[in-house]
Motif scaffolding. Structure first.
Motif, mmCIF file in Angstrom:
data_model
loop_
_atom_site.group_PDB
_atom_site.id
_atom_site.type_symbol
_atom_site.label_atom_id
_atom_site.label_comp_id
_atom_site.label_asym_id
_atom_site.label_seq_id
_atom_site.Cartn_x
_atom_site.Cartn_y
_atom_site.Cartn_z
ATOM 1 N N PRO A 1 0.793 -1.230 0.000
ATOM 2 C CA PRO A 1 0.000 0.000 0.000
ATOM 3 C C PRO A 1 0.824 1.279 0.000
ATOM 4 O O PRO A 1 0.288 2.356 -0.186
ATOM 5 C CB PRO A 1 -0.799 -0.095 1.307
ATOM 6 C CG PRO A 1 -0.215 -1.180 2.100
ATOM 7 C CD PRO A 1 0.673 -1.989 1.242
ATOM 8 N N THR A 2 2.125 1.179 0.180
ATOM 9 C CA THR A 2 2.887 2.407 0.285
ATOM 10 C C THR A 2 2.989 3.119 -1.052
ATOM 11 O O THR A 2 3.046 2.499 -2.105
ATOM 12 C CB THR A 2 4.293 2.139 0.823
ATOM 13 O OG1 THR A 2 4.913 3.382 1.085
ATOM 14 C CG2 THR A 2 5.142 1.393 -0.179
ATOM 15 N N SER A 3 3.037 4.449 -0.991
ATOM 16 C CA SER A 3 3.291 5.177 -2.218
ATOM 17 C C SER A 3 4.650 5.858 -2.143
ATOM 18 O O SER A 3 5.037 6.628 -3.010
ATOM 19 C CB SER A 3 2.201 6.232 -2.448
ATOM 20 O OG SER A 3 2.226 7.176 -1.404
ATOM 21 N N ALA A 4 5.376 5.540 -1.083
ATOM 22 C CA ALA A 4 6.694 6.168 -0.909
ATOM 23 C C ALA A 4 7.759 5.365 -1.626
ATOM 24 O O ALA A 4 8.719 4.917 -1.040
ATOM 25 C CB ALA A 4 7.009 6.271 0.581
ATOM 26 N N ILE A 5 7.582 5.172 -2.908
ATOM 27 C CA ILE A 5 8.543 4.404 -3.699
ATOM 28 C C ILE A 5 9.638 5.369 -4.172
ATOM 29 O O ILE A 5 9.322 6.455 -4.674
ATOM 30 C CB ILE A 5 7.864 3.774 -4.931
ATOM 31 C CG1 ILE A 5 6.596 3.055 -4.500
ATOM 32 C CG2 ILE A 5 8.814 2.852 -5.657
ATOM 33 C CD1 ILE A 5 6.782 1.649 -4.031
ATOM 34 N N PRO A 6 10.894 4.981 -4.045
ATOM 35 C CA PRO A 6 12.007 5.895 -4.328
ATOM 36 C C PRO A 6 11.933 6.692 -5.616
ATOM 37 O O PRO A 6 12.195 7.895 -5.591
ATOM 38 C CB PRO A 6 13.216 4.978 -4.310
ATOM 39 C CG PRO A 6 12.864 3.927 -3.341
ATOM 40 C CD PRO A 6 11.398 3.708 -3.484
ATOM 41 N N GLY B 1 -7.234 7.047 3.308
ATOM 42 C CA GLY B 1 -8.078 7.313 2.156
ATOM 43 C C GLY B 1 -8.323 6.040 1.370
ATOM 44 O O GLY B 1 -8.114 4.932 1.850
ATOM 45 N N PRO B 2 -8.795 6.180 0.140
ATOM 46 C CA PRO B 2 -9.072 4.999 -0.680
ATOM 47 C C PRO B 2 -7.773 4.354 -1.149
ATOM 48 O O PRO B 2 -6.818 5.049 -1.494
ATOM 49 C CB PRO B 2 -9.865 5.554 -1.864
ATOM 50 C CG PRO B 2 -9.502 6.988 -1.944
ATOM 51 C CD PRO B 2 -9.144 7.445 -0.561
ATOM 52 N N VAL B 3 -7.737 3.037 -1.135
ATOM 53 C CA VAL B 3 -6.565 2.300 -1.621
ATOM 54 C C VAL B 3 -7.030 1.241 -2.593
ATOM 55 O O VAL B 3 -7.963 0.502 -2.310
ATOM 56 C CB VAL B 3 -5.812 1.613 -0.455
ATOM 57 C CG1 VAL B 3 -4.704 0.724 -0.997
ATOM 58 C CG2 VAL B 3 -5.231 2.635 0.497
ATOM 59 N N ARG B 4 -6.359 1.208 -3.733
ATOM 60 C CA ARG B 4 -6.699 0.195 -4.735
ATOM 61 C C ARG B 4 -5.388 -0.256 -5.359
ATOM 62 O O ARG B 4 -4.496 0.547 -5.601
ATOM 63 C CB ARG B 4 -7.626 0.804 -5.785
ATOM 64 C CG ARG B 4 -8.126 -0.174 -6.839
ATOM 65 C CD ARG B 4 -9.056 0.527 -7.820
ATOM 66 N NE ARG B 4 -8.464 1.738 -8.367
ATOM 67 C CZ ARG B 4 -7.689 1.771 -9.443
ATOM 68 N NH1 ARG B 4 -7.396 0.655 -10.086
ATOM 69 N NH2 ARG B 4 -7.189 2.916 -9.873
ATOM 70 N N PHE B 5 -5.293 -1.531 -5.650
ATOM 71 C CA PHE B 5 -4.026 -2.045 -6.165
ATOM 72 C C PHE B 5 -4.068 -2.277 -7.658
ATOM 73 O O PHE B 5 -5.050 -2.755 -8.213
ATOM 74 C CB PHE B 5 -3.654 -3.363 -5.476
ATOM 75 C CG PHE B 5 -3.359 -3.196 -4.027
ATOM 76 C CD1 PHE B 5 -4.253 -3.673 -3.081
ATOM 77 C CD2 PHE B 5 -2.197 -2.542 -3.603
ATOM 78 C CE1 PHE B 5 -3.982 -3.509 -1.722
ATOM 79 C CE2 PHE B 5 -1.934 -2.376 -2.254
ATOM 80 C CZ PHE B 5 -2.830 -2.859 -1.312
ATOM 81 N N ASP B 6 -2.945 -1.934 -8.276
ATOM 82 C CA ASP B 6 -2.758 -2.234 -9.686
ATOM 83 C C ASP B 6 -1.467 -3.061 -9.731
ATOM 84 O O ASP B 6 -0.384 -2.507 -9.567
ATOM 85 C CB ASP B 6 -2.616 -0.933 -10.480
ATOM 86 C CG ASP B 6 -2.431 -1.195 -11.961
ATOM 87 O OD1 ASP B 6 -2.054 -0.264 -12.687
ATOM 88 O OD2 ASP B 6 -2.650 -2.353 -12.392
#
Lengths: 295, 399, 305
Positions: B152-157, B354-359
């Motif tokens: 779920p993280t969006s803190a990708i380098p 908030g909303p989380v959706r995986f791709d």
């Protein structure tokens, strides 16, 4: 490269060196008199740090006061360690045969026990607090007040130690133990009592270092190990058992860290430190000041 | 005639008595849902993993208060099976194999840390056991086959680097100093940051790296002070992040834009530096200040109430989010692995973040954000669409 | 011949093991074999010569690094031996200068060398722009287990054979009276280095195998001082004089781990520490010594049979 000449770097070296000197002193004493590799040293520093942290957090007591409590606690641990562990070691012929290796393992066992006892008691969570963190300025050089205090106290303690070993009867007895262990018994020095005192003193110094360091660093049950390493590097550099050597080793290590890094790059900091460490062990294992002498 | 009606009546009576009994017995015999995970309880990562453990504990308590975990309509108690990985990700495959084959858990939770997540991934693949990850962030995550693990993280380098450069441009920063710790996450960020900075035409005045265990940064900080950059980017973690803050403050090294990669989102870090941290930015994508996320503030309050300290805005929030996702999926389809996989992979979840959706393995909903400490709070300041407060300049040190 | 039979039996049992047990016990078995291989190699050097190495993780780590570099480049059956050879080469390079240092200095030196190499690898990886390496698509657990079985058997055989060879006598003479050994013409330097190199080969290969198990390479994890300490602990507990020692030590420690670590991790660590202290103080000859599992007429000096 005029950074190299800046007073700021020199001050940084002095401060870092004073921390190392304080941490290494207790280890040096124990190794010097008894040839015991106390790898639990860093854990005692950590315990001292926790005492100061809790004193400040629960009761708002300044670390400059709680350091006495820290010293008392670790001194007590020193007494207990000597009484229950070390005496047993010294009595066993088999253990004495390879005293260094065996003492290393015993103290390693002790360090694991201490780390995990503290972890059980206080959880592994990192702790930190702010005390005396105002910045003090001299011209265009600045330093945190807490680090200045550490510098002052470690220099004072080092001076006190030097005087102690030079002029007091107990101090002289300890030196005798280092320099001529067998002969010391002949002249009536009670080796057992003096050894006990060495442990108490050595551990107390570690606790003192920990209480002071807690002002500037975060602590956790596992934060002791780097201090053990630093202490070993220092006493190898200066010569095992040599108190002056310990001071020089401490400032040398600090200088390598500060200036070596300025000359090359921070990326090489650990390589430099361990590189010098290995070089000294290979080329001059008795240390730069050599020999088993306290002064 | 009479006997038959008697018999019928007796049967009806027995049934009427037996039914509530059976019902009670059925409820009491509701089997607990076994949930397993490994975490660093001893060793050097134990301090850092603590905020994740606390999030797991909070969730467990809340489930208990709700009367159990909702498994496709049926409420069941939960039972944890926890092992210590001793801060060694080499132990992870063995532990998760044990959890799956020996302890036979129904659900798995993630350990702390990127390499630990990588170590679990292989085991999850082999057993086709879905697990929602949390505290992992690396571009290499994308190399993992989707289907059994999600992040779920969006803190990708690479995205952090991109967004950071955009923020710098928006703030009119023309020159920066970059000081990087030689550990995987910070190094990855740097790998993408440097070219992004160059592309944006921002001058890199200082570019230094330092080894783990460094105690003194005087030389680097003095260099930074002399070059007077508009922005100082310290790609650090505690404990060197602490050394950095202490020494930067001591040497009066300051700039209007300052970032410390990891540290400011943790409770003890803020306790240590107090007001001096005001204006410092850090990586994260959650804040209780975001009122659009209705669950964010209640989570924050509950965490503080239970543990007596603030949650870590990165680790605690991510851990809890991963639990929410799992919880909602289980509530919908129960414990069947294939159904869970389908649900987690396809649905949009309503979480504290908030909303989380995986791709694939990545979170496609939550944008990469940047946080800033403002007063007592940690606010989202980037991107402008998600911000809870605008970026503010870092004031000079308080002394 | 009984011993040869024992080896064959162990091999047969080991080959059958994966088919008999589930994945979890297979993993435990892999750990056990790993520790046996590492501890036997350590005993070959430190048990025999008395030069206590506290940095053996350096060979393990180097082997792991070589595997990480050669992953997808060379097939496994080449990469693993190359990892072992690399470790041996490192031992050769380090051997002459380091083994001139005696006693506690050697112990601390090995530790320092391990840390030094660790940070060099960190710097190299940083220079290459690499931050941890994913090693996906590795062999199955069964394959890893079988490879480790071979390594453990070879290491045990090596220690067993060396212990009973003239080489072994020379090593133990160095342990007891190095100066005297030199006087009677034993070229101690060469012998020590030979033991050093021999003790490095297997750990290198073990590291290469285990990094595939965790599927991720990170320098700070593979060059772990705790690994070095655990190897020494195992050898002390089991006995560091002969081949059965490490077997007992590994069995004991793995057994203890399985019993305790799951339920009370800090307690497990505390008990481990206490055991270490207890063994060094009261049972320095280890479990093997206590059980009298040593060759006849070859007791170390100072101990009654």
């Amino acid at each position: 490269m005029d950074i190299l000449l800046s007073g700021q770097l020199l001050l940084a070296t002095l401060v870092l060196g004073s921390v190392y000197a304080l941490v290494a002193m207790g280890l040096n004493l124990i190794y010097g008199t008894m040839r015991l590799l106390n790898v639990a040293h860093g854990e005692l520093v950590m315990i001292g740090a926790y005492v100061a942290f809790w004193a400040f957090t629960w009761a708002n007591i300044s670390p400059l006061i709680s350091l006495f409590a820290a010293m008392a606690l670790t001194a007590g641990l020193g007494w207990a360690t000597y009484r229950f562990l070390v005496r047993g070691m010294l009595a066993s012929g088999q253990v004495m045969q390879r005293i260094e290796a065996n003492s290393l393992l015993i103290f390693f066992g002790l360090s694991i026990i201490l780390q995990n006892l503290v972890s059980l008691a206080f959880t592994a969570n990192e702790r930190a607090y702010a005390y005396l963190d105002q910045v003090v300025r001299f011209g265009d050089i600045s330093i945190g007040a807490d680090r200045l205090v550490i510098l002052a106290i470690s220099l004072a303690v080092s001076l006190a130690a030097i005087l102690f070993f030079r002029y007091s009867m107990t101090g002289l007895a300890m030196r005798a133990l280092i320099e001529q262990r067998e002969a010391a018994a002949l002249v009536g020095i009670e080796r057992d009592r003096v050894s006990q005192l060495v442990f108490v003193l050595g551990f107390a110094l570690a606790g003192l270092a920990g209480a002071l360091i807690s002002m500037t660093e975060q602590i956790s049950p596992f934060s002791g190990f780097p201090f053990t390493i630093a202490a070993f590097v220092v006493i190898i550099l200066g010569g095992l058992g040599n108190l002056y050597g310990g001071l020089i080793g401490a400032f040398l290590l600090a200088a390598i860290e500060v200036y070596g890094v300025a000359l090359t790059s921070s990326a090489y900091r650990s390589i430099l430190v361990y590189g010098v460490f290995i070089a000294v062990l290979l080329w001059r294992p008795q240390g730069l000041l050599g020999g088993k002498r306290l002064s | 005639m009479k006997s038959r009606s008697n018999w019928t009546r007796r049967l009806a009576l027995t049934a009427a008595l037996a039914l509530p009994l059976a019902w009670t017995a059925g409820v009491q015999a509701a089997e607990p849902v076994k949930i397993g995970y490994a975490i660093a309880q001893t060793g050097p990562f134990a301090p850092i993993a603590d905020s994740q453990i606390k999030a797991y504990q909070l969730w467990a308590k809340q489930i208990e208060e709700q009367g159990g975990l909702d498994v496709a309509g049926e409420k069941r108690p939960i039972e944890f099976v926890v092992y210590d990985d001793q801060s060694d990700f080499g132990k992870i495959p063995g532990i998760y194999e044990k959890l799956i084959t020996d302890d036979e858990v129904d659900l798995l939770l993630a350990p702390w840390g990127t390499p630990f997540h990588f170590a679990v991934a292989g085991v999850l693949e082999r057993y086709s056991f879905p697990m929602v990850g949390n505290t992992a962030a690396s571009v290499q995550l994308r190399d993992l086959a989707p289907g059994n693990i999600w992040f779920p993280t969006s803190a990708i380098p690479d995205r952090i680097a991109e967004e950071l450069v955009k923020l710098l441009e928006a703030e009119g920063v023309t020159s920066v100093a970059v000081n990087t710790l030689q550990l995987p996450f910070s190094q990855e960020v740097k790998t993408f940051l440097i070219p992004a900075l160059q592309k944006a035409g921002i001058e890199i005045l200082v570019d230094e790296e330092y080894a783990p265990g460094t105690r003194d940064m005087t030389a680097t900080l003095t260099m930074i002070k002399r070059t007077q950059p508009d922005g100082i980017l310290a790609l650090a973690y505690p404990p060197d992040a602490i050394t950095y803050m202490n020494q930067a403050r001591e040497l009066d090294v300051t700039a209007p834009v300052q970032l410390i990669l990891i540290g400011p989102s943790a409770s003890f870090f803020r306790d240590m530096f107090g007001a001096d941290l005001d204006g410092v930015m850090t990586v994260g994508h959650w804040s209780p200040q975001k009122s659009d996320w209705a669950k964010a503030k209640p989570f924050y309050d509950a965490y503080v109430a239970m543990h007596g300290e603030r949650p870590d805005y990165l680790d605690s929030a991510l851990a809890y989010t991963s639990l929410e996702i799992l919880q909602q999926a289980v509530a919908k389809v129960g414990l069947d692995k294939d159904k869970l996989r389908e649900t987690i992979a396809g649905e949009t979840f309503d979480t504290i973040n908030g909303p989380v959706r995986f791709d694939g393995v990545e979170n496609a909903e939550t944008p990469t954000m940047l946080l800033q400490i403002q007063g007592d709070n940690l606010e989202i300041v980037w991107p402008p669409g998600e911000a809870t407060q605008p970026v503010k300049e870092k004031a000079p040190w308080s002394q | 011949m009984r011993v040869a039979a024992a080896f064959v039996a162990a091999l047969a049992l080991g080959l059958a093991y994966p088919a008999l047990v589930g994945d979890y016990l297979l993993g435990v078995g892999l750990s056990f074999l790993m520790w046996v291989a590492l501890a036997q190699s350590w005993v070959l050097l430190s048990g025999m010569t008395g030069y206590i190495s506290l940095g053996h993780a350096v060979f393990y780590g180097l082997g792991a690094y070589v595997m990480a570099l050669l992953w997808m480049v060379l097939p496994l059956w080449l990469a693993i031996p190359i990892a072992g050879l690399a470790a041996g080469l490192l031992a050769l390079v380090l051997g002459y200068p380091c083994l001139r240092v005696r006693g506690p200095y050697f112990v601390i030196l090995t530790f320092g060398v391990a840390e030094f190499v660790k940070y060099v690898v960190v710097a190299i990886e940083a220079g290459l722009g690499k931050s941890g390496r994913l090693l996906f698509g590795g062999p199955s657990l069964e394959t890893l287990f079988t490879i480790m079985l071979v390594l453990a058997l070879v290491a045990t055989a090596a220690t067993y054979l060396v212990r009973r060879s003239r080489f072994g006598v020379a090593l133990r003479t160095i342990r007891e009276e190095e100066t005297a050994a030199e006087t009677i013409g034993i070229s101690t330097a060469q012998i020590k280095v030979a033991a050093f190199v021999l003790s490095a080969l297997i750990p290198g290969m073990v590291g290469a195998v285990m990094v595939l198990r965790s599927t991720y390479f990170e320098p700070l994890q593979v060059f772990n001082p705790f690994l070095s300490f655990t190897i020494v602990t195992m050898a002390i507990i089991g006995g560091s004089d002969d081949a059965p020692g490490p077997l007992l030590g590994a069995l004991f420690l793995v057994g203890l781990t399985e019993l305790l670590w799951a339920n009370a991790p800090q307690l497990y660590m505390i008990i481990l520490g206490a055991l270490l202290i207890g063994f060094v103080l009261f049972l320095p000859e280890g479990l093997a010594g206590r059980l009298r599992l040593r060759p006849k007429g070859q007791y170390p000096r100072g101990q009654d049979p």
